[in-house]
Write a protein that holds these residues in place. Structure first.
Motif, short mmCIF file in Angstrom:
data_model
loop_
_atom_site.label_atom_id
_atom_site.label_comp_id
_atom_site.label_asym_id
_atom_site.label_seq_id
_atom_site.Cartn_x
_atom_site.Cartn_y
_atom_site.Cartn_z
N SER A 62 0.84 -1.19 0.00
CA SER A 62 0.00 0.00 0.00
C SER A 62 0.88 1.25 0.00
N GLN A 63 0.78 2.05 -1.06
CA GLN A 63 1.54 3.29 -1.12
C GLN A 63 1.11 4.26 -0.03
N CYS A 64 -0.16 4.25 0.30
CA CYS A 64 -0.66 5.16 1.33
C CYS A 64 -0.04 4.84 2.69
N LEU A 65 -0.05 3.56 3.06
CA LEU A 65 0.52 3.17 4.35
C LEU A 65 2.03 3.40 4.40
N ILE A 66 2.70 3.11 3.31
CA ILE A 66 4.16 3.31 3.28
C ILE A 66 4.49 4.80 3.32
N GLY A 67 3.68 5.61 2.64
CA GLY A 67 3.88 7.06 2.69
C GLY A 67 3.66 7.60 4.10
N THR A 68 2.63 7.08 4.76
CA THR A 68 2.38 7.47 6.15
C THR A 68 3.53 7.03 7.05
N PHE A 69 4.04 5.84 6.78
CA PHE A 69 5.19 5.32 7.53
C PHE A 69 6.39 6.26 7.38
N PHE A 70 6.64 6.72 6.16
CA PHE A 70 7.74 7.65 5.91
C PHE A 70 7.54 8.96 6.67
N ALA A 71 6.32 9.49 6.65
CA ALA A 71 6.03 10.75 7.34
C ALA A 71 6.22 10.60 8.85
N CYS A 72 5.79 9.47 9.40
CA CYS A 72 5.97 9.23 10.83
C CYS A 72 7.44 9.12 11.20
N LEU A 73 8.22 8.45 10.36
CA LEU A 73 9.66 8.34 10.61
C LEU A 73 10.33 9.71 10.57
N LEU A 74 9.86 10.55 9.65
CA LEU A 74 10.42 11.90 9.55
C LEU A 74 10.15 12.70 10.83
N VAL A 75 8.93 12.58 11.34
CA VAL A 75 8.57 13.27 12.59
C VAL A 75 9.39 12.73 13.76
N ILE A 76 9.54 11.41 13.82
CA ILE A 76 10.33 10.79 14.89
C ILE A 76 11.78 11.24 14.81
#
Length: 201
Positions: A62-76
């Motif tokens: 899922s591109q949506c979930l992976i994109g969200t994963f990337f955004a969360c990692l960026l915030v972390i």
């Protein structure tokens, strides 16, 4: 997920298992130091949750979930950098707070060397492996087999303990930040690969 669990374990050990845990058992505690540990544990919990959702996104492609994963990692990653800078800037304040706690216990003991105050200052001496603030201390309750006068100044030992713990936090933070960067890179590569495969189909 494993990195998040490692961060949680490190934060909990420094809070409850290390020498600084003795300062938290008293009415006063170095709030700045422990606040940083709570942030560390919280970041570890978020990392574990984000890692789980990242695995789900990769499994479902899922591109949506992976994109969200990337955004969360960026915030972390941004939070880790901010917490690291805050910890090293606030190191002096944390040392002063911990030393003030010992000074208060020391003064209370000198006024009333019996009862609960006696056990409080002895607990600090055992945790820090020191005794008093000067070379010649004969009235204070000291741990057995302590090497005097090398460990006679507890204020110096407090500074050494906090320096050591903050260096450990810094090493863990750098290691986790490196893993976070690789996670962001791989998540974007995977997202692009999935998109290209779908365009080819």
């Amino acid at each position: 997920q494993l990195a998040g669990l490692a961060v949680i374990a490190c934060g909990l050990w420094l809070r409850f298992g290390g020498p600084m845990a003795e300062f938290a058992t008293d009415k006063k505690s170095p709030e700045l130091f422990f606040m940083g540990l709570y942030v560390l544990v919280g970041a570890g919990a978020i990392m574990s949750a984000v890692g789980f959702f990242g695995c789900c996104g990769a499994a479902r492609e899922s591109q949506c979930l992976i994109g969200t994963f990337f955004a969360c990692l960026l915030v972390i990653f941004a939070g880790e950098v901010t917490a690291g800078v805050f910890a090293f800037i606030g190191k002096k304040v944390a040392i002063q707070e911990a030393q003030k706690i010992y000074d208060d216990a020391y003064e209370d003991y000198m006024k009333n060397p019996v009862g609960k105050v006696n056990s409080t200052i002895y607990r600090y001496h055992v945790a820090l492996q020191c005794c008093g603030k000067d070379v010649e201390q004969t009235v204070l309750p000291c741990p057995e087999n302590i090497q005097l006068p090398k460990a006679s100044n507890c204020l110096v030992e407090i500074q050494n303990v906090i320096d050591t713990n903050l260096h450990l936090v810094g090493i863990v933070g750098i290691a986790i930040a490196s893993i976070t960067i690789f996670g962001m890179i791989f998540s974007m590569v995977l997202c692009c690969t999935i998109r290209n495969m779908r365009e080819m189909i």
